[in-house]
Design an enzyme around this catalytic site. Sequence first.
Site, mmCIF file in Angstrom:
data_model
loop_
_atom_site.group_PDB
_atom_site.id
_atom_site.type_symbol
_atom_site.label_atom_id
_atom_site.label_comp_id
_atom_site.label_asym_id
_atom_site.label_seq_id
_atom_site.Cartn_x
_atom_site.Cartn_y
_atom_site.Cartn_z
ATOM 1 N N SER A 558 -8.224 4.015 -6.782
ATOM 2 C CA SER A 558 -9.580 3.523 -6.958
ATOM 3 C C SER A 558 -10.462 4.685 -7.433
ATOM 4 O O SER A 558 -10.187 5.278 -8.473
ATOM 5 C CB SER A 558 -10.085 2.900 -5.661
ATOM 6 O OG SER A 558 -11.248 2.153 -5.877
ATOM 7 N N HIS A 676 -7.059 -5.611 -5.057
ATOM 8 C CA HIS A 676 -7.353 -4.196 -4.879
ATOM 9 C C HIS A 676 -7.022 -3.708 -3.476
ATOM 10 O O HIS A 676 -6.665 -2.544 -3.288
ATOM 11 C CB HIS A 676 -8.844 -3.964 -5.156
ATOM 12 C CG HIS A 676 -9.232 -2.533 -5.318
ATOM 13 N ND1 HIS A 676 -9.056 -1.841 -6.491
ATOM 14 C CD2 HIS A 676 -9.796 -1.651 -4.462
ATOM 15 C CE1 HIS A 676 -9.508 -0.608 -6.358
ATOM 16 N NE2 HIS A 676 -9.956 -0.464 -5.138
#
Length: 703
Positions: A558, A676
Amino acid sequence: MTDPQRLAYPPAERLPLVDDLHGRQVPDPYRWLEDTTDPRTQAWSDAEDDLFADQTTGWHGREGLAARIRELLSAGVVGVPVWRGERRFFVRREGTQEHGVLLTVDGDGTERVLVDPIALDPTGLTTLDAWQPSKEGHLLAYQLSEGGTEESVLRVLDVATGEHVEGPIDRARYSPVAWLPGAEGYYYVRRLDPTGLPEAEQQYHRRVWFHRLGTDPADDAEIFGAGLDIRSYYGASVSLDGRWLIVSAATGTAPRNDVWIANLDGPDPASPALTGIAVGLDAHVGPHVGRDGRVYVATDLDAPRGRLAVTTPSDPGPQTWRDLLPQDDEAVLEDYVVLDGPELADRPLLVASWTRHAVSEITVHDLGTGERLDGERGTVPLPGLGSVGGLIGRPEGGHEMWFSYTDHTTLPHVYRYDGRDGSLALFSSPPGVVQEVPEITTRQVAYTSKDGTTIRMFVLTRADAEAGRPRPAILYGYGGFGVPLTPGYSASILAWVEAGGVYAVANLRGGSEEGEAWHRAGMLAHKQNVFDDFHAAAERLVADGWTTSGRLAISGGSNGGLLVGAALTQRPELYAAVTCSAPLLDMVRYEQFGLGASWNVEYGSADDPEQLEWLLAYSPYHHVKEGVDYPAVLFTVFDGDTRVDPLHARKLCAALQHATSSDRPVLLRREKDVGHGSRALSRSVDLSADTLAFTARWTGLSL
């Protein structure tokens, strides 16, 4: 090794596309890879899948790694209990269960399953995102993301029967649930109906709503949010007695928020009159109305390491705040809990958790004055140098507190603290144990960054392998959004160190290990500090003889994927291998995809000429140079990711494959039907095994 001229990378057309942005000429040769519906993108992605599969055949020891990671995770996990009267709620994952299960234990000790994601969806693609019991504990609001999406859907069930009371309510991603006493209704956050909204705005436009139990959500009363920034996130809470509603708002991920309070004594909770507690301040403000009627305010206003103040609901502005816990010069205030049950009537307590250079500690204070108790009673002893989570008491008051403890080699365990005598006891353990873990040595090393700032990192090695330096090593970092990297159990770290590798975790600027000023020293115009801190960590590992550049890998995901993307393009000679997961990499166009517009308060916006220069100074995609001997790179992406679009990895992957002169590969690992964040256990095992096997192959670790 394969000759780079003969390594058959999938063909990727380089377009002569150049954007004129505020007079700057910005090339974007792989713009077409942004579009997943483009047949060229689909063909390229399929070919990358084939290339990845072909390359994995040379990663010896991958299956053994997977088996060991599965063993290390087989102990399971157990969460800190949330109490409602004599009933408690908690999450537990046993052995090889794919997901944690939400359970309740009644006052008579009967344990029951409330939400089991696998029972709801045997494919493992459904995740439990959040849950909140009613104040009495008889109802439970919970949120699921179903079928590999990241879209939380809100439901309510009867705790005693397990039957659904109502739901589903969609568009409830990132929603708190603030119950009224008696559970006649609750405040929550929901996005507006996307019909009629531009596609780029459909993930935004949140509002705070009031919902009466049993009514149509379409009739819910809009409480707050109209007219504010469309990227705003909201919080909502209701005091135990139901008298006070607190609403907070933050623009995107900004390190500041506004807060309002409303008296709910009136007849209609659907029309509260909100008045400001703190509006327009450049600070985080977290108020809570206690059982004693005071407002407790945790804030970094004039205190970047945090402080705790008290005030009154009738006049709660900053000018009335009185410090209970003033700022500590070294430790960061993380959490607190009030113990004010009848057993402590003579001296109610305030218990606070802090991190000192990323290591947790707990202190005990007089609730009235904030004064720390004398001697041993002023500290809660912890099992080691690790991390504390939770700090949960009974909502109705009491003398007990529960919290979790973990460190790099210790599974999270739950402890119970008794304020009557200061005693600490183990309350619950993971359902299993980890067998045959070798002795691991953990050091906290201080080093100096480029500008002279002292940074710290944790370095883990096998105690019996230290003589064999230098060794293959992994350096991990994040450095953004005020997220601290504190010690915590990791099966991947243990598997790597067990195999003889070195693992280092750097506490870079951009996190909050040293408070909000530490965060701001690594954001916006100061983002390069984060990368400099990371490079300096790598150089220190080499200088101390732990590893060499030819044996050093870096890893991040990320925002941490941005970190390692910048590292590999700025200092390719310093690293042998890179694992880059769900990354941000095109910092010129990141705002246009996923939730990117929420993050320009952290990075800056390409719409602003000055901020565009900040972004272009480090944007990994824009710093790839032809003919450079780049490290081995593995991008891992997830097709269901609605936060960081996989296009970032596709574009940098194609750019590096075109540019590198190295005999080390640039690969893309694509995973479908997952987002995610949360994922099933088996998916986590496979991802970790692939990334560690790749890293071992290109750093020379024998498995």
